[in-house]
Design a protein around this motif. Sequence first.
Motif, mmCIF file in Angstrom:
data_model
loop_
_atom_site.group_PDB
_atom_site.id
_atom_site.type_symbol
_atom_site.label_atom_id
_atom_site.label_comp_id
_atom_site.label_asym_id
_atom_site.label_seq_id
_atom_site.Cartn_x
_atom_site.Cartn_y
_atom_site.Cartn_z
ATOM 1 N N ALA A 32 35.302 38.875 43.643
ATOM 2 C CA ALA A 32 36.657 39.350 43.929
ATOM 3 C C ALA A 32 37.588 39.080 42.755
ATOM 4 O O ALA A 32 38.413 39.931 42.392
ATOM 5 C CB ALA A 32 37.192 38.686 45.195
ATOM 6 N N ARG A 33 37.477 37.916 42.136
ATOM 7 C CA ARG A 33 38.308 37.610 40.968
ATOM 8 C C ARG A 33 38.033 38.593 39.830
ATOM 9 O O ARG A 33 38.910 38.873 39.013
ATOM 10 C CB ARG A 33 38.063 36.180 40.485
ATOM 11 C CG ARG A 33 38.556 35.095 41.429
ATOM 12 C CD ARG A 33 38.457 33.723 40.795
ATOM 13 N NE ARG A 33 38.617 32.672 41.788
ATOM 14 C CZ ARG A 33 37.613 31.978 42.314
ATOM 15 N NH1 ARG A 33 36.362 32.217 41.920
ATOM 16 N NH2 ARG A 33 37.834 31.046 43.219
ATOM 17 N N ALA A 34 36.796 39.099 39.777
ATOM 18 C CA ALA A 34 36.433 40.068 38.738
ATOM 19 C C ALA A 34 36.898 41.479 39.078
ATOM 20 O O ALA A 34 36.710 42.392 38.273
ATOM 21 C CB ALA A 34 34.924 40.059 38.519
ATOM 22 N N GLY A 35 37.485 41.659 40.257
ATOM 23 C CA GLY A 35 38.075 42.947 40.601
ATOM 24 C C GLY A 35 37.410 43.709 41.715
ATOM 25 O O GLY A 35 37.915 44.756 42.137
ATOM 26 N N ALA A 36 36.274 43.214 42.231
ATOM 27 C CA ALA A 36 35.553 43.953 43.262
ATOM 28 C C ALA A 36 36.199 43.774 44.634
ATOM 29 O O ALA A 36 36.795 42.737 44.929
ATOM 30 C CB ALA A 36 34.097 43.490 43.318
ATOM 31 N N ASP A 37 36.073 44.792 45.473
ATOM 32 C CA ASP A 37 36.288 44.624 46.902
ATOM 33 C C ASP A 37 35.014 44.007 47.456
ATOM 34 O O ASP A 37 33.906 44.437 47.094
ATOM 35 C CB ASP A 37 36.556 45.970 47.575
ATOM 36 C CG ASP A 37 37.842 46.622 47.079
ATOM 37 O OD1 ASP A 37 38.762 45.884 46.686
ATOM 38 O OD2 ASP A 37 37.919 47.863 47.082
ATOM 39 N N VAL A 38 35.148 43.003 48.314
ATOM 40 C CA VAL A 38 33.981 42.215 48.699
ATOM 41 C C VAL A 38 33.846 42.144 50.217
ATOM 42 O O VAL A 38 34.786 41.741 50.913
ATOM 43 C CB VAL A 38 34.042 40.794 48.113
ATOM 44 C CG1 VAL A 38 32.751 40.032 48.449
ATOM 45 C CG2 VAL A 38 34.225 40.838 46.592
ATOM 46 N N VAL A 39 32.664 42.504 50.696
ATOM 47 C CA VAL A 39 32.347 42.467 52.121
ATOM 48 C C VAL A 39 31.493 41.234 52.402
ATOM 49 O O VAL A 39 30.515 40.964 51.690
ATOM 50 C CB VAL A 39 31.584 43.736 52.532
ATOM 51 C CG1 VAL A 39 31.190 43.671 54.003
ATOM 52 C CG2 VAL A 39 32.418 44.971 52.257
ATOM 53 N N ILE A 40 31.878 40.485 53.422
ATOM 54 C CA ILE A 40 31.172 39.283 53.829
ATOM 55 C C ILE A 40 30.256 39.618 54.994
ATOM 56 O O ILE A 40 30.685 40.209 55.982
ATOM 57 C CB ILE A 40 32.171 38.192 54.284
ATOM 58 C CG1 ILE A 40 33.205 37.919 53.201
ATOM 59 C CG2 ILE A 40 31.449 36.927 54.712
ATOM 60 C CD1 ILE A 40 32.630 37.570 51.874
ATOM 61 N N VAL A 41 28.979 39.221 54.894
ATOM 62 C CA VAL A 41 28.041 39.378 56.007
ATOM 63 C C VAL A 41 27.403 38.024 56.280
ATOM 64 O O VAL A 41 26.876 37.393 55.365
ATOM 65 C CB VAL A 41 26.950 40.422 55.698
ATOM 66 C CG1 VAL A 41 26.032 40.592 56.906
ATOM 67 C CG2 VAL A 41 27.564 41.759 55.302
ATOM 68 N N ASP A 42 27.476 37.592 57.529
ATOM 69 C CA ASP A 42 26.929 36.278 57.878
ATOM 70 C C ASP A 42 26.594 36.272 59.363
ATOM 71 O O ASP A 42 27.194 37.013 60.143
ATOM 72 C CB ASP A 42 27.939 35.166 57.561
ATOM 73 C CG ASP A 42 27.275 33.821 57.292
ATOM 74 O OD1 ASP A 42 26.653 33.274 58.227
ATOM 75 O OD2 ASP A 42 27.377 33.320 56.157
ATOM 76 N N ARG A 43 25.657 35.432 59.742
ATOM 77 C CA ARG A 43 25.333 35.312 61.174
ATOM 78 C C ARG A 43 26.463 34.626 61.929
ATOM 79 O O ARG A 43 26.591 34.773 63.142
ATOM 80 C CB ARG A 43 24.034 34.527 61.371
ATOM 81 C CG ARG A 43 24.092 33.087 60.882
ATOM 82 C CD ARG A 43 22.815 32.319 61.160
ATOM 83 N NE ARG A 43 22.887 30.963 60.636
ATOM 84 C CZ ARG A 43 23.512 29.957 61.232
ATOM 85 N NH1 ARG A 43 24.120 30.146 62.389
ATOM 86 N NH2 ARG A 43 23.536 28.758 60.687
#
Length: 273
Positions: A32-43
């Motif tokens: 995210a700091r590098a500019g990406a939109d970030v999706v979190i996937v976790d149980r």
Amino acid sequence: MTTDNPYDLTGRVAVVTGAARGIGRACALRLARAGADVVIVDRDLEAAKEFGESLGAESVPAEIEAMGRRSAGYQADLTDQAAVDATVDAIARDFGRIDILVNMAGGMITPADRSKPSVVPIEDIDRVFAVNLNTVVFMSQAVARVMKTTGGGSIVSATGQSAITTYKQGLLANYGASKIAVLYFMRALAAELGPDGIRANCVSPGVTLTSRIASTAGDRGVGTQDEIDAIPLRRFAQPDDIAKAVEFLASDMAGYISGQCLSVCGGAVLTPN
């Protein structure tokens, strides 16, 4: 999406599994700091609470949104292929594309004291393979289908030090075997998907002081002073040490690197892998 800064991930969508805490969270924040939109996937999207990991907001997606990036959390059992397919379909629909996949879900989840190769129960082998290998297979297959339609991407999976060297006294045999399987799978994936513009690589973390490791190391005999003394840099990894390597492999700086395993271990493993 190429820019003058080869680490700039602006406009790209990253999916990070196991990102509600630990190394996965560190990877999500760094991308995210590098500019990406970030999706979190976790149980469990509230997994940080289990070991008292402190967040900078009420959730990891909220931490990312505070940086001005899009984010969302998807809760799923990644050992269930149908659940993985449904989750990836939802991400592709909601975000429009997937450019980066980081497979960090997994771990040594069975008792270490019965993990030597001569005694490890088959049920422990099956469970660890399901969590470490099957999750990578299911996520990589589902995301690759999306990447093929959007011009390629980068897949980075975690192996582990046990995948490139043996652990003391033969412990963690089932864990190491599952991570070796991940390494081979990723190299085969690189060979298959390279023509589609998809790179596939691994990072191999050494002992990393996540909140879980810090909380359980004593009981598991992991993280001892003897282990520190055996590391040339004389310290264990922090989660962000691993995340920096993931950022490199995800970025255009690694644009001609595929099918490789980058050991992030402070020099603990000094032999070719």
